[in-house]
Structure formats: structure tokens, C-alpha cells
Design an enzyme around this catalytic site. Structure first.
Site, mmCIF file in Angstrom:
data_model
loop_
_atom_site.group_PDB
_atom_site.id
_atom_site.type_symbol
_atom_site.label_atom_id
_atom_site.label_comp_id
_atom_site.label_asym_id
_atom_site.label_seq_id
_atom_site.Cartn_x
_atom_site.Cartn_y
_atom_site.Cartn_z
ATOM 1 N N GLU A 1 0.882 -1.222 -0.034
ATOM 2 C CA GLU A 1 0.223 0.173 0.094
ATOM 3 C C GLU A 1 0.732 1.287 -0.051
ATOM 4 O O GLU A 1 2.202 1.159 0.478
ATOM 5 C CB GLU A 1 -0.864 -0.048 1.241
ATOM 6 N N CYS B 1 -12.338 4.228 2.039
ATOM 7 C CA CYS B 1 -13.550 4.559 3.019
ATOM 8 C C CYS B 1 -13.050 4.998 4.647
ATOM 9 O O CYS B 1 -13.526 5.672 5.008
ATOM 10 C CB CYS B 1 -14.038 3.004 3.074
ATOM 11 N N CYS C 1 -16.034 7.149 3.658
ATOM 12 C CA CYS C 1 -17.049 6.764 4.413
ATOM 13 C C CYS C 1 -17.065 7.487 5.860
ATOM 14 O O CYS C 1 -17.966 7.995 6.288
ATOM 15 C CB CYS C 1 -17.618 5.501 4.315
ATOM 16 N N LYS D 1 -16.181 11.047 6.373
ATOM 17 C CA LYS D 1 -17.683 11.801 5.878
ATOM 18 C C LYS D 1 -18.672 11.732 7.000
ATOM 19 O O LYS D 1 -19.267 12.582 7.299
ATOM 20 C CB LYS D 1 -17.659 11.251 4.549
ATOM 21 N N TYR E 1 -6.201 -1.242 11.362
ATOM 22 C CA TYR E 1 -6.124 -1.968 9.684
ATOM 23 C C TYR E 1 -4.457 -2.577 9.758
ATOM 24 O O TYR E 1 -4.623 -4.027 9.516
ATOM 25 C CB TYR E 1 -6.434 -1.041 8.703
ATOM 26 N N GLY F 1 2.702 -0.556 -5.750
ATOM 27 C CA GLY F 1 3.027 -1.766 -6.295
ATOM 28 C C GLY F 1 2.755 -1.763 -7.663
ATOM 29 O O GLY F 1 1.697 -1.011 -8.140
ATOM 30 N N TYR G 1 -23.714 11.039 -4.460
ATOM 31 C CA TYR G 1 -23.635 10.818 -3.022
ATOM 32 C C TYR G 1 -22.972 12.023 -2.463
ATOM 33 O O TYR G 1 -23.489 12.716 -1.628
ATOM 34 C CB TYR G 1 -23.031 9.593 -2.885
ATOM 35 N N GLU H 1 -24.018 15.003 0.215
ATOM 36 C CA GLU H 1 -23.633 14.848 1.556
ATOM 37 C C GLU H 1 -22.706 15.963 2.120
ATOM 38 O O GLU H 1 -22.993 16.542 3.233
ATOM 39 C CB GLU H 1 -22.980 13.375 1.792
ATOM 40 N N ARG I 1 -28.927 10.709 -9.317
ATOM 41 C CA ARG I 1 -29.428 9.789 -10.551
ATOM 42 C C ARG I 1 -29.223 8.327 -10.193
ATOM 43 O O ARG I 1 -28.321 7.850 -9.516
ATOM 44 C CB ARG I 1 -28.682 10.166 -11.615
ATOM 45 N N ASP J 1 -13.688 -1.037 -5.943
ATOM 46 C CA ASP J 1 -13.805 -0.042 -6.966
ATOM 47 C C ASP J 1 -13.254 -0.069 -8.317
ATOM 48 O O ASP J 1 -13.571 0.293 -9.349
ATOM 49 C CB ASP J 1 -13.907 1.217 -6.333
ATOM 50 N N THR K 1 -18.270 0.010 -0.316
ATOM 51 C CA THR K 1 -17.367 -0.663 0.783
ATOM 52 C C THR K 1 -17.701 -1.934 1.045
ATOM 53 O O THR K 1 -16.919 -2.960 1.071
ATOM 54 C CB THR K 1 -16.844 0.240 2.194
ATOM 55 N N ALA L 1 -26.942 3.856 1.463
ATOM 56 C CA ALA L 1 -27.689 5.209 1.982
ATOM 57 C C ALA L 1 -26.842 6.137 1.697
ATOM 58 O O ALA L 1 -25.736 6.224 1.425
ATOM 59 C CB ALA L 1 -27.503 4.989 3.616
ATOM 60 N N HIS M 1 -43.643 0.683 18.632
ATOM 61 C CA HIS M 1 -44.635 2.125 18.875
ATOM 62 C C HIS M 1 -43.800 2.608 20.183
ATOM 63 O O HIS M 1 -43.735 2.081 21.384
ATOM 64 C CB HIS M 1 -45.810 1.648 19.112
ATOM 65 N N GLU N 1 -42.004 1.458 12.469
ATOM 66 C CA GLU N 1 -43.333 0.675 12.407
ATOM 67 C C GLU N 1 -44.225 0.811 11.345
ATOM 68 O O GLU N 1 -45.025 0.267 10.933
ATOM 69 C CB GLU N 1 -44.135 0.875 13.862
#
Length: 496
Positions: A53, A71, A76, A79, A128, A144, A211, A215, A238, A336, A344, A374, A470, A475
Site C-alpha cells: 500500500e 473508506c 465513508c 464523511k 487495519y 506496487g 452521493y 452529502e 440519478r 471499485d 465498501t 444510504a 411503537h 413501524e
């Protein structure tokens, strides 16, 4: 314990013996969500795995990236942190009618939030790395590229080049923001820079209707900026359900965002008062920042793939089959960089399926049906399954549409004039729920549960027989009894 490998039906034992001729069973280029998942799971199956990486930085380039990928570092996660921060502006306004005595002027410290965001991203970057280390994956920091069907080259930070052989090579380099080719484009920024601006811009122009555009419009408006959202279509987002797109547009305008539909930017001009964004209608919009949210392109430019013979599409995405395998049998790609469904969790699914197929002895194809997603606008939109338009196109029979529009209980006291809208799209012949949509507070949290139901093939009758919680907005999904409209079948029915 012997490694299990499933490639072209060859015996696992023979493959294990052959694999000893390589430095690695698997070498992954790109340590984002898909690459990390594939490498960890492959290592858990017993494979010897290496991954490389680019060095870490919040703002990416062709030579800068970071473990965790888009992400975690510049997508994500940061954000969503900013969305949370922006949401407090409206919450504080609403709090007054709930008895909270607040001063008229409430200050917002952008730099404090930015530092908190950066601290969290640094923490996740470290997590990670530890996930890879704990799984026994060897991490290389550097750029790489593929130099042969079984060979990769890693250029380290000091320029040293390392070469490794691998039975399998996986490309998981993701994508990056695309800039429109207009005069003055160097004055604009992408979402990378938007997440790391030193100062909060007071005036913002955003080009795009997807998106990211929607956002960031919500984020900056919630923090007190004046926002102009410029997009080419009649409505933003769209590809989503048209009715829900209209709801989002109405909410954006209701929150004070200036919408410019059927509009494009033709040039950016630097002035003493900021950046002048000129539209194709001749309008001039002044801004302190102009965000280009005009799509993303696959990160394949510097991978040397075409020289090796890996096929790319016209946009530079890697062509793969249903198992994520390229036309070169030893080279695979997920996420991607393949431009299939750029989310993700989808990259995670593809990485999991790859590991199971290649090293787990389980042929696994990614299933792209009923994937929830979402848009973290304020309030958010979340959907799963088919939109009304898609259902009409695909269904053989009538399509039944159920909708519910209501004022959330919280708004009845706060006085905020913002409706929640829910929608179910149902196959009239089978009663199967084909799609669900919601725009309103907590929509993503609710839609995750609805996604399980659709994945299980739930019918409208099963929704109706479910007892609701409720009082809650959720509901409404199990109390929509009356059909809002029936759309007659447009295809000839057939029993074939």
C-alpha cells in the site's frame, strides 16, 4: 495444516507443492477494504500473503494512499464524522422547543472537529495494520505494479525496487476522484481535500448530483456555510427512485441549500473576493471553495496491467468474471477498481468470496441482489432492492406501490417542517416485496433490518403480519395497508 486451494479443479496437494516455487501464494496490491479483507481471509485459510500500500496521508494522489483505503481515510468514515458534526446545528435549533435555553449565537469550531476526525482516522489506520499483522500478512509500504502473470514489483519510499513472485495476484486499488475538464479546474477541490480543509469555507459551490455532492452540501450547510449545489439533471441522485430523489431535493432546499438543476459549470475564475464559478446559463456564483463531485475513476493507470495483458474497459476498470478473475488466470481484482458496485461492503463481500474460492475450497460468487445503501444527507436516504422505475421495467405483472408520508414525532414538538417518506414496491402477482426506500431520521439503521427481510424473500403479507415497535418511524413499514397506486404491467405476460 495443508493449505486448501481451488483453482481449475487441480488437487489441493499438487497446488500446494507447486506454490512452493513462489514467494507468496497471494500478493495483493492495495490495502483498502477489499484488499485487507481478501488478504486476511486468505491467510486464515493457510495462504502465505503479502500486501502493499502507498504511504499514508489523508489526501490521496498517485503516490499517496494508506492502509484502510478510501473508506477509512478519506471516504465513508471521516464523511460520517462530519455529518454527525453538522447534524448538531439543526439539533440545537430544535432543542429550544424542547425546553433547552440556548444563546442566540452558538459558535462552531471547525478545527477542533477536524483534529478529532484526524485522530480517529489515525487510530483506524493503526487498527487495519494490526489486523494484517495478526493474520500473518506481510505488509509492504510502497507502490506496487504487476510485471508478469506471477510477478509484482514494489517501489519503496526510498526508491528501492523489490520483486516478488506469487501464485495469485489480487488488484484492489480502488478509485479516485475525477475532475471535469474546464478552465480553472485547478481552483477546485475534490472530496479528499474537502475532508481536510484548514478553514471552514463560508461560501461553497458544489458541482455534481451524486452521493458525495449531496452529502457535502448537507455537511457544509449544517455548519453554517452558504451552499450552491449545481447538477445536470432535473433532480439529484440519478439512479435512485425518482420519488425519493424529489424528497431529498425538497429537504435540501428546506434546509437552505440553493439548488441549480439542469446546470453545469463552464469555468472557474480566481478573483479578489474568492472563486467565481460561471454556469452554462451565464450565472456567476461566488465561493471560497468549489467542490468537484463529478464521479470517480478506477486506479489502474500506474499498475502496468495492459503491458501484462489484463483487459480494461473504456473507463480503465479491470474486467473480471463472476469470481473476480481477469482474463489472466492468475490475476484477480475486487472493489471499485472493477467498477461493478462501488460500495465498501460490496468490496468486503467480493474479497471474502475471492478468499473462499481461491484458498477456502468453496466456489463463491458475489451476490449483488438486494444490497442496501444510504446517502448520508441530512436527513439521510436509504434504500434496498428495486426502485419503482426498476420494478416496472423488470416485473412481468402489475407493480403495487405503498407509501407513507408523515411528520416524525420529534418534529411535532420542535416545529421543524420536514416530512419522513417511506415506500415499498411490491410484485402484484407474487406479493414479494421488491424494494424499500426511506428518507428521514435513522433511515440507514432501519433499512439494514429491512434488507434482511428482502434477502429472505419476504412478502407484503409477512410485513403486514409483523408487529411494529411503537412509537417509532420504523413501524410504518409494517402498517402500510393501502395501495398508493398500481402500475399496470407493460410487458406481455408469459408462462414460459
Amino acid at each position: 495444516m495443508a493449505r486448501k486451494m481451488l483453482i481449475d479443479g487441480e488437487p489441493a496437494a499438487a497446488l500446494e507443492e507447486e506454490a512452493t516455487n513462489f514467494d507468496f501464494d497471494l500478493f495483493v496490491i492495495g490495502a483498502g477494504s477489499g484488499g485487507v479483507r481478501a488478504s486476511r481471509f486468505s491467510a486464515n485459510f493457510g495462504a502465505k500473503v503479502g500486501i502493499c500500500e502507498l504511504p499514508y496521508h489523508p489526501i490521496s494522489s498517485e503516490t499517496i494512499g494508506g492502509v484502510g483505503g478510501t473508506c477509512v481515510i478519506r471516504g465513508c468514515v471521516p464523511k460520517k464524522i462530519l455529518v454527525y458534526g453538522a447534524s448538531y446545528g439543526g439539533e440545537l435549533e430544535d432543542a429550544r422547543n424542547y425546553g433547552w435555553q440556548l444563546s442566540e449565537k452558538i459558535d462552531f469550531d471547525w478545527k477542533k472537529l477536524l483534529q478529532k476526525k484526524t485522530d480517529e482516522i489515525n487510530r483506524l489506520n493503526g487498527i487495519y495494520k494490526r489486523l494484517l499483522s495478526n493474520a500473518g500478512v506481510k505488509l509492504f509500504e510502497g507502490e506496487g505494479k504487476v510485471v508478469g502473470p506471477h510477478e509484482v514489483e514494489v517501489t519503496q519510499l526510498d526508491g528501492t525496487k523489490l520483486s516478488y513472485s506469487a501464485k495469485h495476484i489480487l488488484i484492489a486499488t480502488g478509485g479516485r476522484a475525477h475532475l471535469p475538464d474546464i478552465p480553472g479546474k485547478e481552483l477546485g477541490i475534490t472530496s479528499d481535500e474537502a475532508l481536510s480543509l484548514e478553514e471552514l469555507p463560508k461560501r461553497v459551490v458544489i458541482l455534481g448530483g451524486g452521493y458525495i455532492a449531496v452529502e457535502f452540501a448537507s455537511i457544509w450547510q449544517g455548519m453554517g456555510s452558504t451552499v450552491n449545489l449545481v447538477f445536470r439533471k432535473e433532480l439529484p441522485l440519478r439512479g435512485f427512485d425518482d420519488e425519493m430523489r424529489a424528497v431529498v431535493a425538497r429537504n435540501l432546499e428546506g434546509r437552505g441549500i440553493n439548488l441549480h438543476p439542469r446546470t453545469n459549470l463552464t469555468q472557474l475564475i480566481k478573483t479578489e473576493d474568492g472563486i467565481k464559478a460561471v454556469t452554462d446559463h451565464g450565472e456567476e456564483l461566488m465561493a471560497d471553495a468549489v467542490l468537484f463531485a463529478t464521479g470517480r475513476v478506477p486506479n489502474t493507470k500506474r499498475l502496468n496491467l495492459e503491458a501484462v495483458g489484463v483487459e480494461l474497459d473504456s473507463c480503465g476498470a479491470i474486467k473480471v468474471d463472476e469470481y473476480s478473475r481477469t482474463n489472466i488466470p492468475s490475476i484477480w481484482a475486487v472493489g471499485d477498481v472493477t467498477d461493478r458496485m462501488n460500495l465498501t461492503p460490496v468490496a468486503l463481500m467480493e474479497g471474502t468470496c475471492f478468499a473462499k474460492t481461491v484458498f477456502g475450497g468453496q466456489e463463491s460468487k458475489a451476490d449483488y441482489s438486494n444490497i442496501p445503501c444510504a446517502v448520508f444527507s441530512i436527513p439521510p436516504l436509504s434504500v434496498v432492492g428495486l426502485s419503482e422505475e426498476q420494478a416496472i421495467e423488470q416485473a412481468n405483472g402489475d407493480v403495487l406501490v405503498f407509501t407513507s408520508t408523515f411528520n416524525p414525532m420529534k418534529n411535532t414538538i420542535s416545529g421543524r417542517q420536514e416530512k419522513t417518506v417511506m415506500k415499498l414496491v411490491v410484485d402484484g402477482q407474487t406479493d414479494k416485496v421488491l424494494g424499500a426506500s426511506m428518507c428521514g431520521p435513522d433511515a440507514p439503521e432501519i433499512m439494514q433490518g429491512i434488507a434482511v427481510a428482502l434477502k429472505c424473500g419476504a412478502t407484503k403479507a409477512q410485513f403486514d403480519s409483523t408487529v411494529g415497535i411503537h412509537p417509532s418511524s420504523a413501524e410504518e413499514f409494517v402498517t402500510m395497508r393501502s395501495v398508493t397506486r398500481t402500475v399496470a404491467a407493460t410487458k406481455p405476460r408469459t408462462s414460459l
